[in-house]
Design a protein around this motif. Structure first.
Motif, mmCIF file in Angstrom:
data_model
loop_
_atom_site.group_PDB
_atom_site.id
_atom_site.type_symbol
_atom_site.label_atom_id
_atom_site.label_comp_id
_atom_site.label_asym_id
_atom_site.label_seq_id
_atom_site.Cartn_x
_atom_site.Cartn_y
_atom_site.Cartn_z
ATOM 1 N N ALA A 27 21.836 -12.254 -12.642
ATOM 2 C CA ALA A 27 21.143 -12.790 -11.473
ATOM 3 C C ALA A 27 19.866 -13.489 -11.909
ATOM 4 O O ALA A 27 19.341 -13.240 -12.998
ATOM 5 N N TRP A 28 19.353 -14.352 -11.037
ATOM 6 C CA TRP A 28 18.127 -15.073 -11.359
ATOM 7 C C TRP A 28 16.922 -14.146 -11.481
ATOM 8 O O TRP A 28 15.894 -14.534 -12.045
ATOM 9 N N THR A 29 17.047 -12.945 -10.975
ATOM 10 C CA THR A 29 15.936 -11.985 -11.060
ATOM 11 C C THR A 29 16.077 -11.057 -12.252
ATOM 12 O O THR A 29 15.176 -10.252 -12.517
ATOM 13 N N GLU A 30 17.176 -11.154 -12.993
ATOM 14 C CA GLU A 30 17.426 -10.277 -14.130
ATOM 15 C C GLU A 30 17.158 -11.000 -15.440
ATOM 16 O O GLU A 30 17.254 -12.232 -15.506
ATOM 17 N N PRO A 31 16.850 -10.230 -16.502
ATOM 18 C CA PRO A 31 16.738 -10.874 -17.800
ATOM 19 C C PRO A 31 18.115 -11.356 -18.263
ATOM 20 O O PRO A 31 19.118 -10.731 -17.924
ATOM 21 N N PRO A 32 18.216 -12.455 -19.015
ATOM 22 C CA PRO A 32 17.081 -13.263 -19.481
ATOM 23 C C PRO A 32 16.674 -14.367 -18.500
ATOM 24 O O PRO A 32 15.678 -15.046 -18.722
ATOM 25 N N LEU A 33 17.436 -14.549 -17.406
ATOM 26 C CA LEU A 33 17.153 -15.667 -16.512
ATOM 27 C C LEU A 33 15.834 -15.502 -15.782
ATOM 28 O O LEU A 33 15.114 -16.479 -15.554
ATOM 29 N N GLY A 34 15.495 -14.283 -15.385
ATOM 30 C CA GLY A 34 14.268 -14.071 -14.623
ATOM 31 C C GLY A 34 13.032 -14.571 -15.340
ATOM 32 O O GLY A 34 12.044 -14.966 -14.708
#
Length: 618
Positions: free
Chosen positions: A356-363
């Protein structure tokens, strides 16, 4: 008939056909191009037939999709092969990119020039395999340019200066042929950057003269300044700067081992040349950004359809839209300097879990301050940055929707970042087949909505992005704004009165436009139009009072150079110094671009020295 209906013609073929015309026929060439463009076209395999009139046909034979020799264009009229029709057909057709050839010792024809536009390069890169063996690099540079390269640079400079002297209206098929000949000469001299820039100028000139609605004068300004600046650097630079001015014939793909990739989003790609497709963005476990593309002839219709086709990489069974929300495990990866993932036979890829966008590594992509992201994007996308500099023009922001903003060019969305910066969000593509416009208007009707967004930086005197993707307003995943269509039920509070939003543009900005409009006026109407201007001292005074004394000096020098005409001993006017005028124009164009980029960085709150703008060269 449209240019897209004709097969691409090699630059040297068009140049040769025009050069072979008599002076009388050259005067008729532009009219012949316009007349031929209105005639019907039929295609039969590799042969395209144009009905010149009720009794005469012209044929273009394009094995492999490209007209590679002058003999491949034949005409049935009585004057053939010395008629104007063959040159007119070549002038009306798109310009082909030279086929890449392996590098070797000086002498044989050099590798093909890189594509003049980023989207055109996207199309070329997406049509073949991508392995480390595909790098066609220029031989190791010497300290200075060799005589062949200097001569080629001189030819490019002279051709570009002639276009600048004539303006769009005067730069017809003959002037374009001179540029194409210069591009071919530059390619043979192993100057792919200059060759690509020359082809870009020709493409934009044709779009301008055809009144293509997608044409922008600012694009031609940038292309001409790039062409003149590159030619000048080849003649004067040495060492690493000369290597950058030479350029490389093709983006090399280098091995990058094993990669764990997480999908971000997918965006449609629609180019001016009629190509269409999709570009999917993914991030590595270390936060690096990569792209996977599928672009080919087809326009917006193909872009919509290809998003649901499988990604061409290894054994991956995901579609592009699925990849934008999932993940990949890749072994034997190859990557170009601008982050494009290769799809060669040695590349293996299997589906993996996304994030998800809120999870690493994307966040982590949303953690950097907007000012830092804007500075990074400006460095990567500076108008005259050296190719291969790397970096991304994407910004990752958390915003609150404020409402709609009415501008001269339409309506955009006003949003406020968590840092307090107000940013204007525009559609990435206004094609009605895509969902950008409808989604943006729906989001604008719901002030107070909080979103996590991805946008592409648009250099302007105020914070501005092309909106590409966002978190779902109801927290249900993400939305690819070019493909996914939001419904009113998806947007809480939609339909309510929008919050008061500012209109028009920012105020109290330095009057840089006084210089910029003269730079653009030169491109549109030629040197004579600037030379006929009256006294520019009032504009110069205004620039100096606003803290732009260099701009004032450049404006005065530009006007003086345009108006300067010397006489011989008998009082007759001598030819204008077109190359000297081109040097003054180049200095003004590069300076205006550098100041504009600095003002853009300042609008985002970035330090003044955050953007390493290319210096003006004359």
């Amino acid at each position: 008939m449209t240019a897209a209906q004709l097969p691409p013609v090699a630059p040297e073929v068009t140049a040769g056909l025009v050069e072979a015309l008599s002076p009388r026929l050259r005067k008729r060439l532009d009219a012949a191009v316009a007349k031929l463009a209105a005639r019907p076209v039929t295609c039969d395999g590799d042969t395209v037939t144009v009905a010149v009139d009720d009794e005469t046909e012209l044929r273009m034979h394009a094995p492999g999709g490209v007209v590679a020799t002058a003999d491949a264009i034949t005409c049935g009229c009585l004057l053939a092969p010395d008629c104007v029709h063959r040159a007119a057909a070549a002038g009306a057709a798109p310009t082909a990119e030279p086929a890449p050839e392996p590098s070797g010792p000086p002498g044989p024809p050099a590798a093909g020039a890189a594509a003049p536009h980023r989207d055109a390069a996207e199309a070329a890169a997406a049509t073949g395999t991508s392995t480390g063996a595909e790098a066609f690099a220029v031989p190791p540079p010497s300290d200075v340019a060799d005589p062949q390269q200097r001569a080629a640079a001189d030819a490019v400079w002279s051709a570009a200066a002639a276009v600048l002297d004539a303006g769009v209206d005067g730069a017809g098929a003959v002037a374009q042929a001179v540029l194409l000949r210069a591009a071919h000469t530059a390619r043979l001299a192993r100057l792919p950057r200059a060759a690509a820039a020359a082809l870009s100028v020709v493409t934009l000139l044709r779009a301008a003269r055809a009144h293509d609605p997608s044409y922008r004068t600012a694009d031609l300004v940038t292309a001409l300044a790039e062409l003149l600046g590159t030619a000048h650097r080849v003649r004067t630079a040495a060492g690493e700067e000369l290597a950058a001015a030479r350029g490389v014939a093709r983006r090399p793909y280098s091995p990058d081992g094993s990669l764990r990739l997480y999908g971000l989003f997918s965006e449609p790609v629609v180019t001016d040349s009629g190509h269409g497709g999709v570009r999917t963005w993914v991030a590595g476990s270390d936060g690096r950004l990569f792209t996977v593309s599928d672009v080919a002839p087809g326009g917006a219709g193909r872009a919509v359809g290809v998003a649901d086709r499988a990604v061409r990489m290894g054994d991956c069974a995901l579609t592009h839209r699925e990849l934008g929300r999932s993940g990949l495990a890749v072994s034997g990866a190859t990557v170009s300097p601008d982050g494009r993932l290769g799809a060669g036979k040695s590349v293996k890829a299997v589906t993996a879990r996304g994030a998800a966008w809120t999870e690493p590594p994307l966040g982590g992509l949303w953690e950097a301050a907007p000012s830092q992201q804007a500075a990074r994007a400006l460095r990567a996308t500076s108008r005259y940055a050296d190719p291969g500099a790397g970096g991304s023009d994407l910004l990752f922001l958390d915003v609150e929707v404020l409402g709609a903003v009415r501008e001269s060019g339409g309506v955009c969305l006003l949003a406020q970042c968590a840092s307090g910066v107000r940013v204007r969000l525009t559609v990435a593509d206004d094609d009605p087949a895509l969902a950008h416009r409808d989604n943006l208007m729906l989001l604008a009707s719901a002030p107070g909505t909080r979103l996590r967004i991805v946008g592409r930086l648009i250099p302007a005197l105020h914070p501005r992005l092309a909106l590409l993707a966002c978190s779902h307003p109801r927290g249900e995943g993400t939305v690819d704004l070019g493909f996914d269509r939001l419904r009113r039920a998806d947007v809480p509070g939609s339909g309510s009165a929008p919050a008061p939003a500012e209109t028009g543009g920012p105020t109290a900005l330095p009057p840089l436009h006084l210089l910029e409009r003269r730079v653009e006026q030169t491109v549109s109407a030629g040197r004579a139009a600037v030379g006929l201007l009256g006294d520019v001292s009032v504009e110069a005074v205004r620039l100096r009072r606003s803290g732009l004394p260099t701009a004032a000096g450049l404006l005065s020098a530009l006007r003086a150079s345009a108006a300067q005409r010397e006489r011989d001993h008998f009082g007759r006017l001598l030819p204008a110094d077109t190359e000297g005028f081109a040097a003054h124009w180049l200095s003004a164009a590069r300076y205006a671009s550098a100041v504009s980029e600095s003002l853009c960085a300042a609008s985002w709150g970035a330090p003044r020295d955050a953007v390493a703008a290319a210096p003006a060269r004359s």
